[in-house]
Design a protein around this motif. Sequence first.
Motif, mmCIF file in Angstrom:
data_model
loop_
_atom_site.group_PDB
_atom_site.id
_atom_site.type_symbol
_atom_site.label_atom_id
_atom_site.label_comp_id
_atom_site.label_asym_id
_atom_site.label_seq_id
_atom_site.Cartn_x
_atom_site.Cartn_y
_atom_site.Cartn_z
ATOM 1 N N ILE A 28 -9.641 8.167 4.319
ATOM 2 C CA ILE A 28 -9.337 8.060 2.890
ATOM 3 C C ILE A 28 -9.848 6.730 2.368
ATOM 4 C CG2 ILE A 28 -7.277 9.531 2.980
ATOM 5 C CD1 ILE A 28 -5.602 6.909 2.920
ATOM 6 N N LYS A 29 -9.974 6.635 1.051
ATOM 7 C CA LYS A 29 -10.286 5.360 0.398
ATOM 8 C C LYS A 29 -9.005 4.902 -0.283
ATOM 9 C CE LYS A 29 -13.773 2.878 -1.959
ATOM 10 N NZ LYS A 29 -15.192 2.898 -2.220
ATOM 11 N N LEU A 30 -8.502 3.765 0.197
ATOM 12 C CA LEU A 30 -7.225 3.225 -0.276
ATOM 13 C C LEU A 30 -7.440 1.782 -0.667
ATOM 14 C CD1 LEU A 30 -4.108 3.241 -0.565
ATOM 15 C CD2 LEU A 30 -3.973 2.772 1.878
ATOM 16 N N ALA A 31 -7.147 1.461 -1.917
ATOM 17 C CA ALA A 31 -7.274 0.088 -2.431
ATOM 18 C C ALA A 31 -8.677 -0.464 -2.188
ATOM 19 C CB ALA A 31 -6.220 -0.816 -1.821
ATOM 20 N N GLY A 32 -9.682 0.393 -2.362
ATOM 21 C CA GLY A 32 -11.066 -0.053 -2.226
ATOM 22 C C GLY A 32 -11.568 -0.141 -0.799
ATOM 23 N N GLU A 33 -10.756 0.238 0.170
ATOM 24 C CA GLU A 33 -11.143 0.171 1.580
ATOM 25 C C GLU A 33 -11.021 1.543 2.218
ATOM 26 O OE1 GLU A 33 -8.572 -2.671 3.398
ATOM 27 O OE2 GLU A 33 -9.526 -4.380 2.428
ATOM 28 N N VAL A 34 -11.822 1.775 3.257
ATOM 29 C CA VAL A 34 -11.765 3.030 3.996
ATOM 30 C C VAL A 34 -10.727 2.892 5.106
ATOM 31 C CG1 VAL A 34 -13.053 4.660 5.417
ATOM 32 C CG2 VAL A 34 -14.182 3.522 3.487
ATOM 33 N N LEU A 83 0.816 -1.222 0.000
ATOM 34 C CA LEU A 83 0.000 0.000 0.000
ATOM 35 C C LEU A 83 0.845 1.266 0.000
ATOM 36 C CD1 LEU A 83 -2.726 -1.106 2.563
ATOM 37 C CD2 LEU A 83 -2.864 -1.114 0.069
ATOM 38 N N LYS A 84 2.072 1.164 0.448
ATOM 39 C CA LYS A 84 2.947 2.339 0.474
ATOM 40 C C LYS A 84 3.245 2.783 -0.953
ATOM 41 C CE LYS A 84 5.124 0.916 4.772
ATOM 42 N NZ LYS A 84 6.359 0.456 5.399
#
Length: 143
Positions: free
Chosen positions: A106-112, A88-89
């Motif tokens: 935030i929304k990161l890789a489809g997740e909150v 994810l980094k």
Amino acid sequence: MNDIDAWVWWLVGAAALGIPLVVTAMPEFGMLAVGALAAALAAGLGGDVVVQVLVFAVVSVALIAVVRPIATRHRSQRPQLVTGIDALKGRQAVVLERVDSGGGRIKLAGEVWSARSLDTGRAFEVGQEVDVVDIEGATAIIM
């Protein structure tokens, strides 16, 4: 000692060097075993004891000198496939709730994810694209 006896002894030596290779997982023993196999071949082709020992030494040292640095380099390299939080980094995310040094979402890789700003004086507004620079626990650090 005749030539047949010599090559048999080299094969026994190669097998004996193969045992610690398996037990200790030290590749150098394997390289010495290959050197012993080369010496067995030299003995089978009629080489005298001096030639056999030279073949053993040259092949063993050459393998250790060439293969060992390559193996060490491969062992020290990071794996090409990055998983977990390391994957994810460096990714981009979208701000869902205002993010500042105190927090946000935030929304990161489809997740909150909960997030906070790397720069304490900077805030990111809803809809802005941000870069994830680190993950601390369950919080993404963004900039």
